[in-house]
Design an enzyme around this catalytic site. Structure first.
Site, PDB file in Angstrom:
ATOM      1  N   HIS A 184       4.252  85.170 -73.467  1.00 39.69           N
ATOM      2  CA  HIS A 184       2.985  85.873 -73.692  1.00 39.69           C
ATOM      3  C   HIS A 184       2.868  86.163 -75.180  1.00 39.69           C
ATOM      4  CE1 HIS A 184      -0.165  88.935 -73.427  1.00 39.69           C
ATOM      5  NE2 HIS A 184      -0.418  88.475 -72.225  1.00 39.69           N
ATOM      6  N   ASP A 227       0.495  85.639 -64.799  1.00 39.14           N
ATOM      7  CA  ASP A 227       0.082  84.463 -64.025  1.00 39.14           C
ATOM      8  C   ASP A 227       1.232  83.809 -63.263  1.00 39.14           C
ATOM      9  OD1 ASP A 227      -2.653  84.463 -64.962  1.00 39.14           O
ATOM     10  OD2 ASP A 227      -1.856  83.841 -66.897  1.00 39.14           O
TER      11      ASP A 227
END
Lengths: 380, 380
Positions: free
Chosen positions: A261, A317
Site C-alpha cells: 500500500h 483488497d
C-alpha cells in the site's frame, strides 16, 4: 518555461485541509473523525458511520433512529430508474449505469447547495440509500429475475444481500456485509474523492459530484483491485500451488495483487479486520479454500520480500474479494459495492469542500507548437 | 504540520504539460494546436475544429469527408435515450440529464482505452455527435413538441438550430451557431477539463470522463456566466438606463457580469468575434436592443474602471447570451450548449492525458481531531 517544475499526477501536492479521515501509515491505523476503524467495525454499523461522516459526530439515539428511518425509506427505486436499469445494454458495466442513474436522480431533487444543516447532501439520502438498490436490481434483472424491493427492517448490508438473493441472509452474513461497507466508507484523497471535491467546488449538485466520482472509481487504476486478487486466487487454484506460483511470479516480476500500500507501511488495518471476516465465513460455510490460498500467498510472499529487505503486507483488497465471493456476490459487483460504501465518504468531502470553497483550477504548462497559419484544405 | 503551505483550489499549481491550447493573456490571443481562434472561426467549422482537437492536425479533404460523415451518422438517438429524456423530471436541469445520458451511452460501446489511432475516443463520436441532439430533444419534448430527428446535410451548428426549431435555419444563422461552437471548443485547464483529465487518469472510459466534466461545468462557479449577463441585460432594460445602472452597481460593489477575465489582460479574442456575430444578427433581425445595451455597458464600465486605473474588458460570455437569444435559444440551454462545444476539447485532453498518464492523487492535510474512544450511544 523549460525548467518549470511540476509533480505529475499532483503527487505529493496538498489539495486541501481535511478533518474527515486520519491515516497513520507508520502504525497501520485509520480513523474517521477520530474513531478507529476497529471500533467502528466492532461497535457501529454502516448507517451510524454514514451519520458520523455527514454530521462530523456520532448521533444520539433519537438522531440515529431518525436517520435510519429516513435512509431506509429512501431505498426503493422510482419506476423510471428500474426501466433505465432494465434497458441498459447487456454487456455494459454496472458502474456506467450507476454513474448515469445518480446524475438522473439529481433531477428529482430541488437543490440547496451549502453547508448548512438543511443542505440536500444530508436531507436527501438517495445516493447512500439507492446505490445498493441499483446494483442489486441490475444483478437480478440481467439474470432474468424479478427486481426485489428493499426491506426496511434490515441493516444496509443485510438488505443488500436480501435484494440480490431474494431471501433474507443469515444474521452473521448481513453483519459481515454491513461491516465491509464500513471498512470502505472513507479513505482520504484518492482519485474518486478528489473528483467529487473538484466537481463540488464548481457548486454543482452533490448528485452530479457523486456521479463524477463513480466515473473515476470505475477506472482500472482505481477500483477493481479485489477483482484481480480473485483472478489470481483462481489462477493459483490450490494451497499447494502457491509456492511455485509465487516463485514464478517473482522471477517474471509479475505483480502479486492485494499486497502493499502506498501509505500503510505495516498491515492495512482494514485487511486485519477483513481477514477475521473471511475466517468466520470460511468456518460457517465449511469452505476454507480461498482463505487457505490467500494466507499462504501472504506468508510466502511476505517472507520472500522480507528476505530482500522489502517488507510488504496485505491491503484491504487482499481478503475482501474472497469475503464477497463467499457471500455469493459476483465479481462484477465488487467495484459497484465499493461505490455503495464510499458514497458516504464522498458526501463528507463534498460538505467539507463547500464549507470553505475555492474552485479547483490548476494550470497547464504549454509545450505545444508556436502560432502558425491556417493552411487551405488543398494545401495540406 | 501547522506551517505546511498549500494553494487552495490548486491555484497556480501546474497539473500537467499540454500541447492543445495556447492562451496568450497579455496579447489577447487564443490558439488550438497553433491555429488562431480568428482563423478557425473565419476559415474552418466546428466539425473540422473537432478533427483538429482529436487528431492534433488539420485533416486532408478525404479525412475531413470521412470524419464529417461518421459524425453526422452518429447524430441520432437510440429510442431508450429518447425515453430517458421524455421521463426526466420537468423542473430538473438539462445538464443533469446530459451527464446521465453520456454515462449511459458508455454502456453501448466496447471500450479501448489508450492513445492509439483506433482508440474509442476518436472512433465513437457519440459524445460530440449526440450532445446537441440530446439538448434539442429535451427542449422539444418538455414543450410537448415532437422530437425532431437530426439531418445529415447540415453543419453541426445549423443542425442544432434545425432540431430545436423543426425547420431549417437561415444559412447565416447556422453559420453563426456553428462558429459559436468553435469559439467554445477548448480553453485549457478549467475545472471541467481538469475533471475530465482526473477521471481519465484512472483509465475510466472517455464517456465516463466526459460525463464527469459535464457535472463540473454545471456548477454555477463554472458554466452559466452568459445566463447571468442576460439577466443583467433584462434588468437594465434599455440603453438609456445603462449609466444609472452601472453607477448604482459600482456604488453597491455589485459585479458587472461578463467583464474581466482571469487570464486575458486585454479583450478576450472570442469576445471580439462574438461581438461581430451579434452586430450581424442584430442587423439581419432588425433588433439591436441587446447589442445597444451591451455596448453601452462595455463602454461605460470600461471608462469608469480605466479612470480607477483598472482596465477591464468583455470576456466570451459578454455577447454570447445575446447571440443565442437572437437565434431563439432559451437561456436554460446556454450551459448545455457550452458542453456541446467543449466536448471536443475535453476529448482532446482525455487523449493527451492517456498519452503519458499518471493517476491524479494529491494529498489532504489532516487538521482534524486526535484519536478518541467510541462512546456508547447512551453516553452521547
Amino acid at each position: 518555461m523549460d525548467n518549470v517544475q511540476f509533480a505529475k499526477g499532483l503527487e505529493g501536492v496538498i489539495a486541501a485541509e481535511t478533518t474527515i479521515c486520519k491515516i497513520d501509515g507508520e502504525n497501520g491505523k485509520l480513523y474517521y473523525y477520530g474513531y478507529s476503524i476497529e471500533d467502528l467495525a466492532e461497535l457501529s454499523d454502516f448507517e451510524e458511520v454514514s451519520y458520523l461522516l455527514l454530521y462530523e459526530k456520532l448521533p444520539t439515539s433519537a438522531q440515529l433512529d431518525e436517520f435510519r428511518s429516513n435512509l431506509r425509506a429512501g431505498r426503493n427505486l422510482a419506476p423510471q430508474i428500474v426501466e433505465m436499469i432494465r434497458s441498459f445494454p447487456e454487456k455494459a458495466h454496472p458502474m456506467e449505469l450507476l454513474q448515469s442513474v445518480i446524475s438522473y436522480l439529481s433531477g428529482y431533487v430541488e437543490h440547496k447547495i451549502d453547508h448548512s444543516p438543511s443542505c440536500n447532501c444530508r436531507i436527501t439520502l438517495h445516493q447512500i440509500a439507492q446505490i445498493s438498490t441499483v446494483i442489486a436490481a441490475w444483478e437480478r434483472l440481467r439474470k432474468g429475475k424479478d427486481f426485489v424491493a428493499p426491506r426496511d427492517d434490515l441493516s444496509h448490508g443485510a438488505n443488500f444481500l436480501y435484494m440480490i438473493r431474494g431471501e433474507k441472509p443469515e444474521p452473521y452474513e448481513g453483519d459481515i456485509m454491513d461491516k465491509c461497507l464500513t471498512l470502505h466508507a472513507e479513505h482520504g484523497f484518492n482519485a474518486s474523492t478528489f473528483t467529487a471535491r473538484v466537481v463540488a467546488s464548481t457548486l454543482s449538485t452533490c448528485y452530479c459530484s457523486i456521479s463524477a466520482a463513480i466515473g473515476s472509481l470505475y477506472g482500472s487504476l482505481h477500483g477493481g483491485a479485489n477483482e484481480r486478487v480473485m483472478d489470481m486466487v483462481d489462477e493459483i487454484g490450490s494451497k499447494e500451488n502457491v509456492k511455485p506460483w509465487i516463485e514464478n511470479a517473482l522471477s517474471k516480476k509479475q505483480k502479486v495483487m492485494g499486497m502493499g500500500h502506498r501509505v500503510y507501511k505495516v498491515k492495512d488495518p482494514r485487511s486485519t479486520i477483513m481477514e477475521q471476516f473471511l475466517v468466520e465465513l470460511s468456518e460457517k460455510k465449511g469452505d476454507s479454500k480461498y482463505y487457505d490460498i490467500l494466507k499462504e500467498v501472504e506468508n510466502e510472499f511476505r517472507s520472500k520480500m522480507e528476505a530482500k529487505g522489502k517488507p510488504i503486507h496485505p491491503n484491504v483488497d487482499f481478503f475482501s474479494g474472497a469475503v464477497y465471493r463467499l457471500l455469493g456476490i459476483p465479481v462484477v459487483l465488487f467495484t459497484p459495492l465499493f461505490a455503495a460504501a464510499r458514497v458516504s465518504g464522498w458526501l463528507a468531502h463534498i460538505l467539507e469542500q463547500r464549507k470553505d470553497n475555492r474552485l479547483y483550477r490548476p494550470k497547464g504548462l504549454y509545450k505545444g507548437t508556436e502560432p502558425k497559419a491556417f493552411d487551405p484544405i488543398d494545401k495540406r
